[in-house]
Design an enzyme around this catalytic site. Structure first.
Site, mmCIF file in Angstrom:
data_model
loop_
_atom_site.group_PDB
_atom_site.id
_atom_site.type_symbol
_atom_site.label_atom_id
_atom_site.label_comp_id
_atom_site.label_asym_id
_atom_site.label_seq_id
_atom_site.Cartn_x
_atom_site.Cartn_y
_atom_site.Cartn_z
ATOM 1 C CG HIS A 1 -0.344 0.063 2.502
ATOM 2 N ND1 HIS A 1 -0.213 -0.961 3.485
ATOM 3 C CD2 HIS A 1 0.349 1.076 3.035
ATOM 4 C CE1 HIS A 1 0.572 -0.729 4.433
ATOM 5 N NE2 HIS A 1 1.045 0.496 4.367
HETATM 6 P P1 TYD Z 1 -2.407 -3.465 7.161
HETATM 7 O O1 TYD Z 1 -2.240 -2.208 7.189
HETATM 8 O O2 TYD Z 1 -2.824 -4.486 6.014
HETATM 9 O O3 TYD Z 1 -0.785 -4.153 7.540
HETATM 10 P P2 TYD Z 1 0.690 -4.173 6.732
HETATM 11 O O4 TYD Z 1 0.387 -3.066 5.630
HETATM 12 O O5 TYD Z 1 1.606 -3.971 7.415
HETATM 13 O O6 TYD Z 1 0.714 -5.484 5.944
HETATM 14 O O7 TYD Z 1 -2.964 -3.975 8.518
HETATM 15 C C1 TYD Z 1 -3.387 -4.971 8.747
HETATM 16 C C2 TYD Z 1 -4.575 -5.058 9.756
HETATM 17 O O8 TYD Z 1 -4.235 -4.259 11.049
HETATM 18 C C3 TYD Z 1 -5.666 -4.295 9.257
HETATM 19 O O9 TYD Z 1 -7.219 -5.013 9.410
HETATM 20 C C4 TYD Z 1 -5.738 -2.818 9.743
HETATM 21 C C5 TYD Z 1 -5.306 -3.396 11.082
HETATM 22 N N1 TYD Z 1 -4.432 -1.998 11.814
HETATM 23 C C6 TYD Z 1 -4.781 -1.435 12.681
HETATM 24 O O10 TYD Z 1 -6.147 -1.805 13.225
HETATM 25 N N2 TYD Z 1 -4.078 -0.392 13.468
HETATM 26 C C7 TYD Z 1 -3.184 -0.218 13.071
HETATM 27 O O11 TYD Z 1 -2.303 0.614 13.538
HETATM 28 C C8 TYD Z 1 -2.545 -0.779 11.659
HETATM 29 C C9 TYD Z 1 -1.134 -0.488 11.277
HETATM 30 C C10 TYD Z 1 -3.465 -1.811 11.206
#
Ligand code: TYD
Length: 133
Positions: free
Chosen positions: A48
């Protein structure tokens, strides 16, 4: 590309090392800290970009690769030192892969969690950055 490797202070002692991230170490006010751990072999995180959020990543333990893309460039930065981090400014696509066993990725960020700040589709990201050129 609008990224920067920032060295952290390392206080070395016989009883172990200590590094610190504080107000003037990174160029934003810290609003949130989270970390990735227990990442299975072969898994990828990220995938992302952010519209406003600034992020500072540190390999607290082990190593991983951060693949970065903007409208024109691609870079791969390997993080493997707990006394060095990667600043990723907004508008950059990132994928994190090749996590070593037991690695921990610390993320220190400039905003609270807000899904509206994410661009999670790569084609939408390319449209977003090309519109800004
Ligand atoms: P995501 O952004 O997809 O993780 P990455 O980009 O590191 O692979 O986040 C995974 C899940 O965690 C998604 O359901 C959103 C949740 N999340 C939170 O609730 N709070 C946060 O601060 C972060 C970073 C993610």
């Amino acid at each position: 590309m609008n990224i920067e490797i920032i060295s952290l202070p390392k206080i070395e002692e016989r009883r172990g090392n200590l590094s610190v991230i504080e107000g003037n170490t990174i160029p934003f006010d810290i609003k949130r800290v989270y970390y990735l751990y227990d990442v299975p072999s072969g898994a990828e995180r990220g995938g992302h970009a952010h519209k406003n959020l600034k992020q500072f990543l540190v390999a607290l333990s082990g190593s991983f690769d951060v693949v970065l893309k903007n409208a024109t460039e691609e870079k791969i930065i390997t993080l493997n030192k707990p006394y060095e981090g990667l600043l990723i400014n907004p508008g950059i696509w990132r994928e994190i892969r090749n996590f070593s066993s037991g690695s921990v990725c610390l993320a220190v960020v400039s905003e609270v969690y807000e899904e509206d700040d994410y661009i999670r589709d790569f084609d939408a990201f390319m449209q977003y950055v090309n519109g800004k050129l």
